[in-house]
Design a protein around this motif. Structure first.
Motif, PDB file in Angstrom:
ATOM      1  N   ARG A 235     -65.288  38.456  73.390  1.00 16.67           N
ATOM      2  CA  ARG A 235     -65.306  38.074  74.919  1.00 16.67           C
ATOM      3  C   ARG A 235     -67.069  37.317  75.461  1.00 16.67           C
ATOM      4  NH1 ARG A 235     -68.114  39.717  79.516  1.00 16.67           N
ATOM      5  NH2 ARG A 235     -66.617  40.390  81.906  1.00 16.67           N
ATOM      6  N   LYS A 236     -66.363  36.190  76.267  1.00  8.69           N
ATOM      7  CA  LYS A 236     -67.605  35.277  76.565  1.00  8.69           C
ATOM      8  C   LYS A 236     -67.789  35.170  77.445  1.00  8.69           C
ATOM      9  CE  LYS A 236     -69.514  34.085  72.637  1.00  8.69           C
ATOM     10  NZ  LYS A 236     -70.714  34.004  71.648  1.00  8.69           N
ATOM     11  N   GLU A 237     -69.213  35.011  78.494  1.00  5.86           N
ATOM     12  CA  GLU A 237     -68.996  34.906  80.464  1.00  5.86           C
ATOM     13  C   GLU A 237     -69.743  33.490  80.469  1.00  5.86           C
ATOM     14  OE1 GLU A 237     -68.390  36.159  84.214  1.00  5.86           O
ATOM     15  OE2 GLU A 237     -68.447  37.101  82.094  1.00  5.86           O
ATOM     16  N   GLY A 251     -66.556  32.364  84.523  1.00  3.70           N
ATOM     17  CA  GLY A 251     -65.835  33.964  84.414  1.00  3.70           C
ATOM     18  C   GLY A 251     -65.402  34.328  83.365  1.00  3.70           C
ATOM     19  N   PRO A 252     -65.129  35.410  83.210  1.00  2.09           N
ATOM     20  CA  PRO A 252     -65.382  36.425  81.434  1.00  2.09           C
ATOM     21  C   PRO A 252     -64.112  35.478  80.621  1.00  2.09           C
ATOM     22  CG  PRO A 252     -63.279  37.269  83.351  1.00  2.09           C
ATOM     23  CD  PRO A 252     -64.408  36.203  83.934  1.00  2.09           C
ATOM     24  N   THR A 325     -58.964  40.664  83.968  1.00  4.95           N
ATOM     25  CA  THR A 325     -60.142  42.057  84.191  1.00  4.95           C
ATOM     26  C   THR A 325     -59.644  43.388  83.996  1.00  4.95           C
ATOM     27  OG1 THR A 325     -59.910  41.576  86.270  1.00  4.95           O
ATOM     28  CG2 THR A 325     -61.914  40.844  85.016  1.00  4.95           C
TER      29      THR A 325
END
Length: 465
Positions: A235-237, A251-252, A325
Protein backbone atom coordinates in the motif's frame (compact mmCIF):
# COMPACT_ATOMS: atom_id res chain seq x y z
CA UNK A 1 -13.72 32.89 -82.95
CA UNK A 2 -12.78 33.48 -79.32
CA UNK A 3 -12.39 30.51 -77.00
CA UNK A 4 -14.04 30.49 -73.60
CA UNK A 5 -13.05 28.44 -70.50
CA UNK A 6 -16.00 26.15 -71.20
CA UNK A 7 -14.34 25.05 -74.46
CA UNK A 8 -11.41 23.47 -72.62
CA UNK A 9 -13.40 22.06 -69.67
CA UNK A 10 -15.14 18.83 -70.68
CA UNK A 11 -17.17 18.66 -67.46
CA UNK A 12 -18.39 22.27 -67.56
CA UNK A 13 -21.24 24.31 -69.00
CA UNK A 14 -21.51 28.09 -69.10
CA UNK A 15 -24.03 28.01 -66.20
CA UNK A 16 -21.77 25.81 -64.01
CA UNK A 17 -18.81 28.08 -64.84
CA UNK A 18 -20.78 31.14 -63.66
CA UNK A 19 -21.64 29.28 -60.43
CA UNK A 20 -17.92 28.58 -59.84
CA UNK A 21 -17.14 32.25 -60.48
CA UNK A 22 -19.88 33.57 -58.17
CA UNK A 23 -17.61 34.10 -55.10
CA UNK A 24 -15.38 36.37 -57.21
CA UNK A 25 -18.22 38.19 -58.98
CA UNK A 26 -19.97 38.95 -55.67
CA UNK A 27 -16.63 39.85 -53.98
CA UNK A 28 -17.01 37.10 -51.34
CA UNK A 29 -13.52 35.91 -52.26
CA UNK A 30 -10.51 37.84 -53.57
CA UNK A 31 -8.99 34.74 -55.20
CA UNK A 32 -10.05 31.21 -56.15
CA UNK A 33 -7.81 28.15 -56.25
CA UNK A 34 -9.33 24.89 -57.40
CA UNK A 35 -8.50 21.68 -59.24
CA UNK A 36 -10.30 20.59 -62.39
CA UNK A 37 -9.72 18.85 -65.74
CA UNK A 38 -8.85 20.48 -69.04
CA UNK A 39 -9.04 19.00 -72.53
CA UNK A 40 -6.32 18.89 -75.20
CA UNK A 41 -6.91 19.30 -78.94
CA UNK A 42 -6.83 15.52 -79.37
CA UNK A 43 -9.67 15.10 -76.86
CA UNK A 44 -7.52 13.69 -74.00
CA UNK A 45 -7.87 15.30 -70.58
CA UNK A 46 -5.34 16.18 -67.89
CA UNK A 47 -5.59 17.53 -64.32
CA UNK A 48 -4.94 21.23 -63.70
CA UNK A 49 -4.80 23.62 -60.77
CA UNK A 50 -6.43 26.98 -61.52
CA UNK A 51 -5.52 30.22 -59.74
CA UNK A 52 -8.21 32.79 -60.61
CA UNK A 53 -8.39 36.42 -59.49
CA UNK A 54 -9.93 39.73 -60.69
CA UNK A 55 -7.76 42.41 -62.25
CA UNK A 56 -8.08 45.38 -64.66
CA UNK A 57 -6.90 45.88 -68.24
CA UNK A 58 -7.16 49.30 -69.95
CA UNK A 59 -9.81 50.35 -67.45
CA UNK A 60 -11.87 47.22 -67.85
CA UNK A 61 -12.45 44.55 -65.19
CA UNK A 62 -10.97 41.24 -66.26
CA UNK A 63 -10.18 37.89 -64.62
CA UNK A 64 -6.66 36.53 -64.75
CA UNK A 65 -6.20 32.77 -64.64
CA UNK A 66 -2.93 30.97 -64.00
CA UNK A 67 -3.30 27.33 -64.98
CA UNK A 68 -0.81 24.70 -63.82
CA UNK A 69 -0.59 21.24 -65.35
CA UNK A 70 -0.48 18.99 -62.26
CA UNK A 71 -0.24 15.62 -64.06
CA UNK A 72 3.19 14.90 -62.53
CA UNK A 73 2.03 15.96 -59.07
CA UNK A 74 -1.07 13.73 -59.27
CA UNK A 75 1.04 10.79 -60.42
CA UNK A 76 3.49 11.36 -57.56
CA UNK A 77 0.60 11.57 -55.06
CA UNK A 78 -0.86 8.33 -56.44
CA UNK A 79 2.50 6.56 -56.18
CA UNK A 80 3.01 7.91 -52.66
CA UNK A 81 -0.43 6.65 -51.59
CA UNK A 82 0.27 3.22 -53.10
CA UNK A 83 3.63 3.06 -51.31
CA UNK A 84 1.98 4.05 -48.02
CA UNK A 85 -0.64 1.33 -48.47
CA UNK A 86 2.09 -1.22 -49.25
CA UNK A 87 4.04 -0.11 -46.17
CA UNK A 88 0.95 -0.33 -43.97
CA UNK A 89 0.23 -3.81 -45.32
CA UNK A 90 3.83 -4.88 -44.70
CA UNK A 91 3.68 -3.50 -41.15
CA UNK A 92 0.34 -5.25 -40.61
CA UNK A 93 1.75 -8.58 -41.83
CA UNK A 94 4.85 -8.15 -39.65
CA UNK A 95 2.62 -7.36 -36.65
CA UNK A 96 0.46 -10.42 -37.33
CA UNK A 97 3.59 -12.56 -37.65
CA UNK A 98 4.94 -11.24 -34.35
CA UNK A 99 1.57 -11.73 -32.69
CA UNK A 100 1.24 -15.29 -34.05
CA UNK A 101 4.75 -16.14 -32.83
CA UNK A 102 3.97 -14.89 -29.34
CA UNK A 103 0.62 -16.70 -29.19
CA UNK A 104 2.26 -19.94 -30.40
CA UNK A 105 4.92 -19.55 -27.70
CA UNK A 106 2.34 -18.99 -24.94
CA UNK A 107 0.03 -21.75 -26.13
CA UNK A 108 2.85 -24.28 -26.44
CA UNK A 109 3.75 -23.60 -22.81
CA UNK A 110 0.13 -24.02 -21.72
CA UNK A 111 -0.40 -27.17 -23.80
CA UNK A 112 2.88 -28.58 -22.46
CA UNK A 113 1.55 -28.24 -18.90
CA UNK A 114 -1.81 -29.81 -19.82
CA UNK A 115 -0.32 -32.76 -21.72
CA UNK A 116 2.32 -33.35 -19.03
CA UNK A 117 -0.22 -33.58 -16.21
CA UNK A 118 -2.54 -35.77 -18.33
CA UNK A 119 0.33 -38.24 -18.91
CA UNK A 120 1.20 -38.27 -15.20
CA UNK A 121 -2.49 -38.80 -14.34
CA UNK A 122 -2.71 -41.77 -16.68
CA UNK A 123 0.29 -43.35 -14.97
CA UNK A 124 -1.07 -42.59 -11.51
CA UNK A 125 -4.46 -44.12 -12.35
CA UNK A 126 -2.73 -47.44 -12.98
CA UNK A 127 -1.22 -47.30 -9.50
CA UNK A 128 -4.44 -46.09 -7.86
CA UNK A 129 -2.97 -42.72 -6.78
CA UNK A 130 -5.03 -39.56 -6.27
CA UNK A 131 -4.93 -37.31 -9.36
CA UNK A 132 -6.88 -34.34 -7.98
CA UNK A 133 -3.80 -32.10 -7.79
CA UNK A 134 -2.97 -32.92 -11.40
CA UNK A 135 -6.51 -31.97 -12.44
CA UNK A 136 -6.18 -28.67 -10.59
CA UNK A 137 -3.04 -27.86 -12.59
CA UNK A 138 -4.75 -28.87 -15.86
CA UNK A 139 -7.72 -26.66 -14.95
CA UNK A 140 -5.47 -23.68 -14.18
CA UNK A 141 -3.51 -24.07 -17.42
CA UNK A 142 -6.72 -24.39 -19.42
CA UNK A 143 -8.07 -21.22 -17.81
CA UNK A 144 -4.90 -19.40 -18.89
CA UNK A 145 -5.48 -20.55 -22.49
CA UNK A 146 -9.07 -19.31 -22.33
CA UNK A 147 -7.92 -15.95 -20.97
CA UNK A 148 -5.19 -15.66 -23.60
CA UNK A 149 -7.79 -15.95 -26.38
CA UNK A 150 -10.03 -13.48 -24.53
CA UNK A 151 -7.11 -11.06 -24.22
CA UNK A 152 -6.42 -11.20 -27.97
CA UNK A 153 -10.08 -10.53 -28.80
CA UNK A 154 -10.32 -7.84 -26.14
CA UNK A 155 -7.30 -6.04 -27.54
CA UNK A 156 -8.54 -6.24 -31.11
CA UNK A 157 -12.05 -5.02 -30.22
CA UNK A 158 -11.00 -2.72 -27.35
CA UNK A 159 -13.83 -4.08 -25.25
CA UNK A 160 -14.54 -2.72 -21.78
CA UNK A 161 -13.93 -4.93 -18.76
CA UNK A 162 -16.20 -5.40 -15.80
CA UNK A 163 -14.38 -4.17 -12.71
CA UNK A 164 -15.02 -5.79 -9.31
CA UNK A 165 -13.62 -5.25 -5.82
CA UNK A 166 -10.85 -7.83 -5.33
CA UNK A 167 -7.81 -8.65 -3.21
CA UNK A 168 -4.74 -8.21 -5.47
CA UNK A 169 -2.44 -10.25 -3.20
CA UNK A 170 -4.36 -13.50 -3.86
CA UNK A 171 -4.17 -13.09 -7.65
CA UNK A 172 -0.51 -12.02 -7.52
CA UNK A 173 0.41 -15.09 -5.47
CA UNK A 174 -1.45 -17.38 -7.90
CA UNK A 175 0.35 -15.82 -10.90
CA UNK A 176 3.75 -16.11 -9.23
CA UNK A 177 3.07 -19.73 -8.29
CA UNK A 178 2.36 -20.49 -11.96
CA UNK A 179 5.41 -18.49 -13.05
CA UNK A 180 7.78 -20.13 -10.56
CA UNK A 181 7.14 -23.58 -12.03
CA UNK A 182 8.13 -22.39 -15.52
CA UNK A 183 11.30 -20.46 -14.58
CA UNK A 184 14.70 -22.21 -14.66
CA UNK A 185 16.47 -22.71 -11.32
CA UNK A 186 19.12 -20.19 -12.44
CA UNK A 187 16.54 -17.39 -11.98
CA UNK A 188 15.81 -16.21 -8.43
CA UNK A 189 12.21 -15.08 -7.91
CA UNK A 190 11.80 -12.89 -4.82
CA UNK A 191 8.30 -12.29 -3.50
CA UNK A 192 7.36 -9.53 -1.06
CA UNK A 193 3.58 -9.36 -0.78
CA UNK A 194 1.90 -7.42 2.03
CA UNK A 195 -0.98 -9.60 3.29
CA UNK A 196 -2.75 -6.43 4.48
CA UNK A 197 -2.94 -4.89 0.99
CA UNK A 198 -6.27 -3.06 0.52
CA UNK A 199 -8.70 -4.19 -2.20
CA UNK A 200 -8.83 -2.57 -5.65
CA UNK A 201 -11.44 -2.27 -8.42
CA UNK A 202 -10.21 -4.47 -11.26
CA UNK A 203 -10.82 -7.53 -13.42
CA UNK A 204 -9.07 -10.53 -11.79
CA UNK A 205 -8.00 -11.96 -15.16
CA UNK A 206 -6.43 -8.65 -16.12
CA UNK A 207 -4.43 -8.35 -12.89
CA UNK A 208 -3.18 -11.91 -13.42
CA UNK A 209 -2.19 -10.87 -16.96
CA UNK A 210 -0.30 -7.78 -15.70
CA UNK A 211 1.77 -9.82 -13.23
CA UNK A 212 2.56 -12.57 -15.77
CA UNK A 213 3.41 -10.14 -18.59
CA UNK A 214 5.73 -8.01 -16.44
CA UNK A 215 7.49 -11.05 -15.00
CA UNK A 216 7.82 -12.70 -18.42
CA UNK A 217 9.37 -9.49 -19.78
CA UNK A 218 11.74 -9.43 -16.80
CA UNK A 219 12.78 -13.04 -17.47
CA UNK A 220 13.42 -12.34 -21.18
CA UNK A 221 15.62 -9.38 -20.16
CA UNK A 222 17.96 -11.56 -18.06
CA UNK A 223 21.31 -12.43 -19.58
CA UNK A 224 21.61 -16.18 -20.30
CA UNK A 225 18.51 -16.82 -18.15
CA UNK A 226 20.42 -15.92 -14.95
CA UNK A 227 19.56 -13.21 -12.48
CA UNK A 228 16.91 -11.87 -10.12
CA UNK A 229 13.25 -10.99 -10.53
CA UNK A 230 11.74 -9.24 -7.49
CA UNK A 231 7.99 -8.75 -7.15
CA UNK A 232 6.43 -6.69 -4.38
CA UNK A 233 2.89 -5.63 -3.57
CA UNK A 234 2.18 -2.96 -0.97
CA UNK A 235 0.00 0.00 0.00
CA UNK A 236 1.29 3.47 -0.89
CA UNK A 237 -0.06 6.91 -0.11
CA UNK A 238 0.72 9.20 -3.06
CA UNK A 239 0.58 12.99 -3.16
CA UNK A 240 0.15 15.24 -6.23
CA UNK A 241 3.93 15.48 -6.84
CA UNK A 242 4.30 11.68 -6.94
CA UNK A 243 1.66 11.06 -9.62
CA UNK A 244 2.79 11.25 -13.26
CA UNK A 245 -0.70 11.08 -14.81
CA UNK A 246 -2.93 14.18 -14.74
CA UNK A 247 -6.08 11.99 -14.84
CA UNK A 248 -5.17 10.25 -11.56
CA UNK A 249 -6.10 11.79 -8.21
CA UNK A 250 -3.87 11.57 -5.09
CA UNK A 251 -4.70 9.15 -2.28
CA UNK A 252 -4.11 5.52 -1.25
CA UNK A 253 -2.82 3.14 -3.95
CA UNK A 254 -1.73 -0.45 -4.30
CA UNK A 255 1.78 -0.59 -5.79
CA UNK A 256 2.84 -3.63 -7.81
CA UNK A 257 6.59 -3.45 -8.39
CA UNK A 258 8.51 -5.81 -10.69
CA UNK A 259 12.30 -5.43 -10.79
CA UNK A 260 14.89 -7.35 -12.78
CA UNK A 261 18.68 -7.39 -13.07
CA UNK A 262 18.55 -7.72 -16.86
CA UNK A 263 19.96 -5.75 -19.77
CA UNK A 264 17.68 -2.73 -19.23
CA UNK A 265 15.92 -0.60 -21.82
CA UNK A 266 17.73 1.85 -24.10
CA UNK A 267 16.59 5.50 -23.65
CA UNK A 268 15.36 5.76 -27.26
CA UNK A 269 13.14 2.68 -26.76
CA UNK A 270 11.78 3.78 -23.37
CA UNK A 271 9.27 6.21 -24.92
CA UNK A 272 7.90 3.50 -27.24
CA UNK A 273 7.58 0.46 -24.98
CA UNK A 274 3.81 0.87 -24.55
CA UNK A 275 3.16 1.15 -28.32
CA UNK A 276 1.24 -1.80 -29.78
CA UNK A 277 3.52 -4.25 -31.64
CA UNK A 278 6.68 -2.45 -30.51
CA UNK A 279 9.04 -5.12 -29.23
CA UNK A 280 12.78 -5.56 -28.82
CA UNK A 281 12.43 -9.32 -28.32
CA UNK A 282 13.42 -12.05 -30.74
CA UNK A 283 10.71 -13.54 -32.95
CA UNK A 284 8.51 -15.98 -31.06
CA UNK A 285 9.43 -14.56 -27.64
CA UNK A 286 6.57 -12.08 -27.35
CA UNK A 287 3.51 -10.74 -29.10
CA UNK A 288 4.50 -7.08 -29.03
CA UNK A 289 1.18 -6.53 -27.23
CA UNK A 290 2.32 -7.22 -23.67
CA UNK A 291 3.03 -3.70 -22.43
CA UNK A 292 0.31 -2.14 -24.59
CA UNK A 293 -2.20 -4.49 -22.95
CA UNK A 294 -0.83 -3.70 -19.48
CA UNK A 295 -1.11 0.03 -20.18
CA UNK A 296 -4.74 -0.38 -21.23
CA UNK A 297 -5.59 -2.49 -18.18
CA UNK A 298 -4.00 -0.03 -15.75
CA UNK A 299 -5.78 2.92 -17.40
CA UNK A 300 -9.11 1.03 -17.13
CA UNK A 301 -8.43 0.70 -13.40
CA UNK A 302 -7.77 4.49 -13.19
CA UNK A 303 -4.12 3.87 -12.36
CA UNK A 304 -0.76 4.74 -13.90
CA UNK A 305 2.66 3.21 -14.61
CA UNK A 306 6.20 4.37 -13.82
CA UNK A 307 9.27 2.81 -15.45
CA UNK A 308 12.92 3.22 -14.41
CA UNK A 309 15.64 1.56 -16.44
CA UNK A 310 19.37 1.79 -16.88
CA UNK A 311 20.97 -0.13 -19.77
CA UNK A 312 23.05 -2.98 -18.36
CA UNK A 313 21.66 -2.63 -14.85
CA UNK A 314 18.02 -3.67 -15.03
CA UNK A 315 14.49 -2.31 -15.10
CA UNK A 316 11.81 -1.49 -12.51
CA UNK A 317 8.10 -1.28 -13.37
CA UNK A 318 5.76 0.27 -10.81
CA UNK A 319 2.03 -0.18 -11.36
CA UNK A 320 -0.23 2.04 -9.22
CA UNK A 321 -3.95 1.24 -8.90
CA UNK A 322 -6.23 3.25 -6.55
CA UNK A 323 -7.03 1.37 -3.34
CA UNK A 324 -10.60 0.95 -2.12
CA UNK A 325 -11.05 2.36 1.34
CA UNK A 326 -14.26 0.44 2.01
CA UNK A 327 -15.28 -2.52 -0.08
CA UNK A 328 -16.79 -5.92 0.37
CA UNK A 329 -14.81 -8.42 -1.66
CA UNK A 330 -16.88 -11.43 -2.63
CA UNK A 331 -15.74 -14.81 -1.39
CA UNK A 332 -15.46 -16.83 -4.59
CA UNK A 333 -14.88 -20.11 -2.78
CA UNK A 334 -18.24 -19.83 -1.00
CA UNK A 335 -19.95 -19.05 -4.30
CA UNK A 336 -18.36 -22.11 -5.90
CA UNK A 337 -19.36 -24.30 -2.99
CA UNK A 338 -23.05 -23.41 -3.39
CA UNK A 339 -25.24 -26.13 -4.88
CA UNK A 340 -25.94 -25.70 -8.59
CA UNK A 341 -29.55 -25.56 -9.82
CA UNK A 342 -30.79 -28.77 -11.50
CA UNK A 343 -33.84 -29.93 -13.48
CA UNK A 344 -35.49 -32.74 -15.39
CA UNK A 345 -36.46 -30.94 -18.63
CA UNK A 346 -35.58 -32.16 -22.14
CA UNK A 347 -32.74 -30.32 -23.92
CA UNK A 348 -31.54 -30.47 -27.55
CA UNK A 349 -27.80 -29.68 -27.85
CA UNK A 350 -26.43 -28.65 -31.28
CA UNK A 351 -22.74 -28.10 -32.14
CA UNK A 352 -20.70 -29.10 -35.18
CA UNK A 353 -17.88 -30.22 -32.86
CA UNK A 354 -18.73 -33.74 -31.54
CA UNK A 355 -16.57 -33.35 -28.39
CA UNK A 356 -18.53 -30.21 -27.40
CA UNK A 357 -21.86 -32.02 -27.86
CA UNK A 358 -20.59 -34.88 -25.66
CA UNK A 359 -19.30 -32.47 -23.02
CA UNK A 360 -22.47 -30.35 -22.80
CA UNK A 361 -24.85 -33.34 -22.79
CA UNK A 362 -22.76 -35.04 -20.07
CA UNK A 363 -22.80 -31.87 -17.94
CA UNK A 364 -26.56 -31.52 -18.38
CA UNK A 365 -27.17 -35.21 -17.61
CA UNK A 366 -25.21 -34.81 -14.37
CA UNK A 367 -27.51 -31.90 -13.51
CA UNK A 368 -30.56 -34.15 -14.06
CA UNK A 369 -31.67 -33.02 -17.53
CA UNK A 370 -32.68 -35.35 -20.38
CA UNK A 371 -30.60 -34.58 -23.46
CA UNK A 372 -30.22 -35.32 -27.15
CA UNK A 373 -27.26 -34.13 -29.20
CA UNK A 374 -26.73 -33.28 -32.86
CA UNK A 375 -23.57 -32.28 -34.74
CA UNK A 376 -25.39 -30.69 -37.70
CA UNK A 377 -27.83 -27.78 -37.57
CA UNK A 378 -29.94 -29.11 -40.49
CA UNK A 379 -30.18 -32.51 -38.77
CA UNK A 380 -31.16 -30.80 -35.52
CA UNK A 381 -33.90 -28.89 -37.32
CA UNK A 382 -35.27 -32.19 -38.75
CA UNK A 383 -35.25 -33.73 -35.25
CA UNK A 384 -37.13 -30.69 -33.92
CA UNK A 385 -39.64 -30.59 -36.81
CA UNK A 386 -40.49 -34.28 -36.29
CA UNK A 387 -41.82 -33.48 -32.79
CA UNK A 388 -41.76 -29.76 -31.86
CA UNK A 389 -43.08 -30.40 -28.33
CA UNK A 390 -40.43 -32.99 -27.51
CA UNK A 391 -37.91 -30.44 -26.18
CA UNK A 392 -38.15 -27.75 -23.50
CA UNK A 393 -34.91 -25.98 -24.48
CA UNK A 394 -32.44 -25.78 -27.39
CA UNK A 395 -28.74 -25.02 -26.83
CA UNK A 396 -26.92 -24.27 -30.08
CA UNK A 397 -23.51 -23.16 -31.30
CA UNK A 398 -23.62 -19.99 -33.44
CA UNK A 399 -20.89 -20.65 -36.03
CA UNK A 400 -21.89 -23.80 -37.92
CA UNK A 401 -21.77 -24.78 -41.62
CA UNK A 402 -24.89 -24.63 -43.85
CA UNK A 403 -27.05 -23.06 -41.11
CA UNK A 404 -25.83 -20.84 -38.27
CA UNK A 405 -27.23 -20.96 -34.75
CA UNK A 406 -29.08 -17.68 -35.35
CA UNK A 407 -30.69 -19.07 -38.52
CA UNK A 408 -31.60 -22.29 -36.70
CA UNK A 409 -33.21 -20.21 -33.94
CA UNK A 410 -35.35 -18.32 -36.50
CA UNK A 411 -36.56 -21.63 -38.00
CA UNK A 412 -37.33 -23.05 -34.54
CA UNK A 413 -39.27 -19.90 -33.57
CA UNK A 414 -41.29 -20.11 -36.80
CA UNK A 415 -42.39 -23.61 -35.75
CA UNK A 416 -42.72 -23.00 -32.02
CA UNK A 417 -42.60 -19.31 -30.98
CA UNK A 418 -41.23 -18.55 -27.54
CA UNK A 419 -39.28 -21.80 -27.05
CA UNK A 420 -36.26 -21.08 -24.80
CA UNK A 421 -33.04 -21.05 -26.86
CA UNK A 422 -29.48 -20.50 -25.64
CA UNK A 423 -26.78 -19.60 -28.18
CA UNK A 424 -23.06 -20.32 -27.62
CA UNK A 425 -20.12 -18.79 -29.45
CA UNK A 426 -16.37 -18.44 -29.09
CA UNK A 427 -16.40 -15.32 -31.24
CA UNK A 428 -18.87 -14.21 -33.90
CA UNK A 429 -18.58 -11.07 -35.98
CA UNK A 430 -21.84 -11.97 -37.74
CA UNK A 431 -24.18 -12.03 -34.77
CA UNK A 432 -23.57 -9.78 -31.77
CA UNK A 433 -24.94 -10.31 -28.27
CA UNK A 434 -27.48 -7.48 -28.62
CA UNK A 435 -28.84 -8.98 -31.87
CA UNK A 436 -29.14 -12.38 -30.19
CA UNK A 437 -31.34 -11.00 -27.44
CA UNK A 438 -33.55 -9.04 -29.86
CA UNK A 439 -34.19 -12.27 -31.78
CA UNK A 440 -35.87 -13.63 -28.66
CA UNK A 441 -33.01 -15.94 -27.70
CA UNK A 442 -32.88 -16.28 -23.92
CA UNK A 443 -29.14 -16.19 -23.36
CA UNK A 444 -25.79 -15.85 -25.10
CA UNK A 445 -22.89 -17.86 -23.65
CA UNK A 446 -19.27 -17.34 -24.61
CA UNK A 447 -17.22 -20.50 -25.12
CA UNK A 448 -15.77 -22.36 -23.35
CA UNK A 449 -18.90 -22.79 -21.23
CA UNK A 450 -18.30 -23.63 -17.56
CA UNK A 451 -20.48 -26.14 -15.75
CA UNK A 452 -21.61 -23.49 -13.25
CA UNK A 453 -22.42 -20.96 -15.98
CA UNK A 454 -24.34 -23.58 -17.93
CA UNK A 455 -26.36 -24.68 -14.89
CA UNK A 456 -27.56 -21.16 -14.06
CA UNK A 457 -28.16 -20.19 -17.72
CA UNK A 458 -30.28 -23.29 -18.41
CA UNK A 459 -32.34 -22.86 -15.26
CA UNK A 460 -32.89 -19.15 -15.94
CA UNK A 461 -33.94 -19.79 -19.57
CA UNK A 462 -36.39 -22.53 -18.54
CA UNK A 463 -37.87 -20.62 -15.60
CA UNK A 464 -38.33 -17.40 -17.58
CA UNK A 465 -39.36 -19.07 -20.86
Amino acid sequence: SLMTPVDIKPDSSFESFLTEMEPLITHQEERLIFETRHQRKDGSTYPVEVHLQPSSYRGRKVYVAIILDITARKQAEKEKKELQEQLQQAQKMEAIGTLAGGIAHDFNNILGVILGYIEMSQLQLDTGKDIRKNLEQISQATNRAVELVKQILTFSRKADHLLHPLNPQLITKEALKMLRSSLPSSVELQERIDPQCPPIMADPTNIHQVVLNLCTNAFHALDQEKGLIAVSLSRKELGPDEISDIDVTPGPFVELMVQDTGHGIEPEALDRIFDPYFTTKEKGKGTGLGLAVIYGIVKDCRGFIQVDSTPGQGTTFRIYIPALTEAKVSDEKKARAAELPTGRERVLVVDDEPSIVTLLTTMLNQLGYQTEGSTASLEALSIFRADPNRFDLVISDQTMPKMTGGELAREVFSIRPGLPIILCSGYSSVLKEEEVLTLGIKNFLKKPVRRETLAYAVREALDNG
